[in-house]
Design a protein around this motif. Structure first.
Motif, PDB file in Angstrom:
ATOM      1  N   SER A   1       0.827  -1.211   0.000  1.00 34.25           N
ATOM      2  CA  SER A   1       0.000   0.000   0.000  1.00 34.25           C
ATOM      3  C   SER A   1       0.859   1.258   0.000  1.00 34.25           C
ATOM      4  CB  SER A   1      -0.917  -0.013   1.221  1.00 34.25           C
ATOM      5  OG  SER A   1      -1.637   1.197   1.324  1.00 34.25           O
ATOM      6  N   GLY A   2       1.891   1.281   0.864  1.00 31.41           N
ATOM      7  CA  GLY A   2       2.734   2.457   0.973  1.00 31.41           C
ATOM      8  C   GLY A   2       3.537   2.734  -0.274  1.00 31.41           C
ATOM      9  N   PHE A   3       4.227   1.705  -0.794  1.00 36.43           N
ATOM     10  CA  PHE A   3       5.010   1.899  -2.006  1.00 36.43           C
ATOM     11  C   PHE A   3       4.115   2.210  -3.201  1.00 36.43           C
ATOM     12  CE2 PHE A   3       8.495  -0.737   0.064  1.00 36.43           C
ATOM     13  CZ  PHE A   3       9.352   0.334   0.201  1.00 36.43           C
TER      14      PHE A   3
ATOM     15  N   ILE B   1       3.259   5.846  -3.064  1.00 33.56           N
ATOM     16  CA  ILE B   1       4.429   6.630  -3.448  1.00 33.56           C
ATOM     17  C   ILE B   1       4.581   6.626  -4.967  1.00 33.56           C
ATOM     18  CG2 ILE B   1       6.952   6.720  -3.393  1.00 33.56           C
ATOM     19  CD1 ILE B   1       6.776   5.728  -0.490  1.00 33.56           C
ATOM     20  N   ARG B   2       4.440   5.432  -5.594  1.00 36.49           N
ATOM     21  CA  ARG B   2       4.571   5.344  -7.058  1.00 36.49           C
ATOM     22  C   ARG B   2       3.513   6.193  -7.749  1.00 36.49           C
ATOM     23  NH1 ARG B   2       5.192  -0.317  -5.678  1.00 36.49           N
ATOM     24  NH2 ARG B   2       7.383  -0.938  -5.846  1.00 36.49           N
ATOM     25  N   ARG B   3       2.280   6.147  -7.238  1.00 40.75           N
ATOM     26  CA  ARG B   3       1.207   6.930  -7.857  1.00 40.75           C
ATOM     27  C   ARG B   3       1.469   8.433  -7.710  1.00 40.75           C
ATOM     28  NH1 ARG B   3      -1.729   2.499  -5.841  1.00 40.75           N
ATOM     29  NH2 ARG B   3      -2.069   3.502  -3.826  1.00 40.75           N
ATOM     30  N   SER B   4       1.961   8.836  -6.540  1.00 46.39           N
ATOM     31  CA  SER B   4       2.259  10.253  -6.326  1.00 46.39           C
ATOM     32  C   SER B   4       3.386  10.721  -7.245  1.00 46.39           C
ATOM     33  CB  SER B   4       2.642  10.501  -4.860  1.00 46.39           C
ATOM     34  OG  SER B   4       1.559  10.239  -4.009  1.00 46.39           O
TER      35      SER B   4
ATOM     36  N   ARG C   1       2.058  11.119 -10.720  1.00 46.38           N
ATOM     37  CA  ARG C   1       1.265  12.340 -10.875  1.00 46.38           C
ATOM     38  C   ARG C   1       2.174  13.557 -10.961  1.00 46.38           C
ATOM     39  NH1 ARG C   1      -2.254   9.798  -7.046  1.00 46.38           N
ATOM     40  NH2 ARG C   1      -1.247  10.943  -5.348  1.00 46.38           N
ATOM     41  N   LEU C   2       3.202  13.600 -10.100  1.00 49.77           N
ATOM     42  CA  LEU C   2       4.118  14.738 -10.119  1.00 49.77           C
ATOM     43  C   LEU C   2       4.879  14.823 -11.434  1.00 49.77           C
ATOM     44  CD1 LEU C   2       5.527  14.564  -6.481  1.00 49.77           C
ATOM     45  CD2 LEU C   2       3.991  16.291  -7.422  1.00 49.77           C
ATOM     46  N   ARG C   3       5.307  13.674 -11.949  1.00 50.10           N
ATOM     47  CA  ARG C   3       6.004  13.674 -13.235  1.00 50.10           C
ATOM     48  C   ARG C   3       5.077  14.120 -14.356  1.00 50.10           C
ATOM     49  NH1 ARG C   3       9.463   7.981 -12.860  1.00 50.10           N
ATOM     50  NH2 ARG C   3      11.316   8.876 -11.825  1.00 50.10           N
ATOM     51  N   GLU C   4       3.823  13.676 -14.274  1.00 47.94           N
ATOM     52  CA  GLU C   4       2.855  14.066 -15.296  1.00 47.94           C
ATOM     53  C   GLU C   4       2.634  15.565 -15.284  1.00 47.94           C
ATOM     54  OE1 GLU C   4      -1.816  13.225 -16.513  1.00 47.94           O
ATOM     55  OE2 GLU C   4      -0.859  12.094 -14.894  1.00 47.94           O
ATOM     56  N   VAL C   5       2.498  16.141 -14.064  1.00 51.08           N
ATOM     57  CA  VAL C   5       2.314  17.584 -13.950  1.00 51.08           C
ATOM     58  C   VAL C   5       3.546  18.323 -14.433  1.00 51.08           C
ATOM     59  CG1 VAL C   5       2.056  19.481 -12.315  1.00 51.08           C
ATOM     60  CG2 VAL C   5       0.617  17.455 -12.104  1.00 51.08           C
ATOM     61  N   GLU C   6       4.728  17.849 -14.036  1.00 52.82           N
ATOM     62  CA  GLU C   6       5.972  18.525 -14.395  1.00 52.82           C
ATOM     63  C   GLU C   6       6.190  18.511 -15.900  1.00 52.82           C
ATOM     64  OE1 GLU C   6       9.373  20.710 -14.021  1.00 52.82           O
ATOM     65  OE2 GLU C   6       7.878  20.267 -12.485  1.00 52.82           O
ATOM     66  N   ASN C   7       5.821  17.395 -16.554  1.00 57.87           N
ATOM     67  CA  ASN C   7       6.066  17.255 -17.983  1.00 57.87           C
ATOM     68  C   ASN C   7       4.924  17.801 -18.829  1.00 57.87           C
ATOM     69  OD1 ASN C   7       8.535  15.981 -17.475  1.00 57.87           O
ATOM     70  ND2 ASN C   7       7.576  13.969 -17.319  1.00 57.87           N
ATOM     71  N   SER C   8       3.811  18.123 -18.189  1.00 57.11           N
ATOM     72  CA  SER C   8       2.652  18.594 -18.933  1.00 57.11           C
ATOM     73  C   SER C   8       2.911  19.977 -19.507  1.00 57.11           C
ATOM     74  CB  SER C   8       1.420  18.632 -18.023  1.00 57.11           C
ATOM     75  OG  SER C   8       0.335  19.237 -18.691  1.00 57.11           O
TER      76      SER C   8
END
Length: 301
Positions: free
Chosen positions: A76-78, A81-84, A87-94
C-alpha cells in the motif's frame, strides 16, 4: 513520528520485492544487488522488528503471519508513493496550465494579450478559468491565479505584481475638462465591489479631490465594473474604475481620464500551487505578467 519509528527504506524495499517475487535471487536482480545483500537486509529488518517476517527453505521463501501484515502495508505504501511520483512527473512534464482570474481581468486585460503569451511560450497549452471567488490551487487542476488583495495568501506561492489605482474615466465625447463638470454629468456607480477597502467610490473620490456639492447618491448603478466601464465607453456618464482594467480602453481613446486625482487600490499578485513555482514556463509567465502590468500607460489619440 521520528526516523527511528520506520525501518530502513532499503530493508523494506528488499522485503517487498522478496515477498512479491518469492525469491531472494529474483529480488536481487530487480534491485540490482546480490542475493547476499537481500538476505542481509531481511535479517536487519527482522532484528529491527523483533519478529520473523519470512520463512526460508532451500527451494522457497514464504511470508509468516506477521510478514503478511507487513507486506500488505508496504504494498500500500510503495503503491501510493509510485502513484504520487507518477502524478508529479505528469504535472511537471505537462504543457498544459490553468490560470484563474476574475472575469473582468480576463476580459479587459489578459485576453487581448494572449498572442504575446503564445509568442514567448509557443508550446504552452494555457487554459483560462474565470471566477469571482478565490479558488483552491492544485497542480494539474487550477495551477495558477491572478489574485487581488493585500496578501499574503495562505497555501500558495504569491508574488506581488502591481499596485492598482482607480480614477474617474469617461468617453471623450463628454468633453469633461474641469472638476466643475462633475456636477453636470451622470455618475456611474459599482455597487457590487467588495475590494479594495476603503471602496473606490464617488464619496471617497470627491473627498480626496476636495470637491463639494456633488450629489453622490444618484446616477447609474451596476453590480460589476465590467458593465460600468461599458456604460462609460458608451458615453452614459463617468465611472471610477481600475486603471489596470481600463488600460486598453484608455490607450485606444475609447476612454479618457480627465482628472489626475486617483484612489489607491489593492495589489495584483501572481499565485501558483505549492511545489511548481520553479517550473520554467511558470517562471516565464510570472515575469511576463510583472513586466506587462508595469508598462507605462499609453494615452489615446
Amino acid at each position: 513520528m521520528t526516523g527511528s519509528d520506520i525501518p530502513p527504506l532499503t530493508a523494506l524495499r528488499a522485503f517487498e520485492a522478496t515477498a512479491r517475487l518469492s525469491s531472494f535471487k529474483a529480488a536481487a536482480a530487480e534491485l540490482f544487488v546480490t542475493p547476499t545483500a537481500i538476505s542481509h537486509q531481511i535479517r536487519q529488518l527482522e532484528e529491527y522488528l523483533g519478529v520473523r517476517v519470512l520463512d526460508r527453505t532451500p527451494r522457497n521463501v514464504s511470508l509468516t503471519p506477521k510478514g503478511k501484515e507487513l507486506y500488505e502495508a508496504t504494498v500500500s505504501g510503495f503503491g501510493e508513493i509510485r502513484r504520487s511520483v507518477a502524478r508529479l512527473r505528469e504535472v511537471e512534464n505537462s504543457k498544459a496550465l490553468t490560470l484563474s482570474a476574475t472575469t473582468a481581468f480576463l476580459s479587459h486585460w489578459l485576453v487581448p494579450r494572449l498572442a504575446e503569451i503564445r509568442r514567448i511560450l509557443p508550446e504552452l497549452d494555457l487554459h483560462l478559468h474565470a471566477s469571482e471567488t478565490i479558488v483552491k490551487l492544485h497542480p494539474g487542476e487550477i495551477d495558477m491565479a491572478i489574485r487581488y488583495g493585500k496578501g499574503p495568501f495562505a497555501g500558495v506561492e504569491a508574488t506581488p505584481l502591481k499596485i492598482d489605482t482607480f480614477a474617474p474615466v469617461c468617453s471623450p465625447r463628454l468633453d469633461i475638462t474641469d472638476l466643475e463638470d462633475i456636477r453636470r454629468v451622470e455618475l456611474i456607480h459599482v455597487d457590487g465591489r467588495t475590494a479594495p477597502l476603503p471602496l473606490p467610490d464617488w464619496p471617497r473620490w470627491c473627498s480626496e479631490a476636495a470637491i463639494s456639492g456633488v450629489n453622490t447618491t444618484v446616477g447609474l448603478r451596476f453590480s460589476n465594473s465590467m458593465h460600468a466601464m461599458q456604460a462609460a465607453i458608451a458615453g452614459q456618464g463617468v465611472a471610477i474604475v481600475s486603471l489596470v482594467l481600463a488600460t486598453d480602453a484608455l490607450a485606444s481613446g475609447l476612454l479618457v481620464q480627465p482628472f489626475r486625482q486617483t484612489l489607491s487600490g489593492d495589489i495584483y499578485h501572481f499565485a501558483c500551487a505549492p511545489g511548481i513555482g520553479t517550473r520554467t514556463d511558470i517562471e516565464t509567465l510570472r515575469e511576463w505578467f510583472r513586466q506587462e502590468l508595469n508598462v507605462p500607460p499609453l494615452l489615446g489619440p
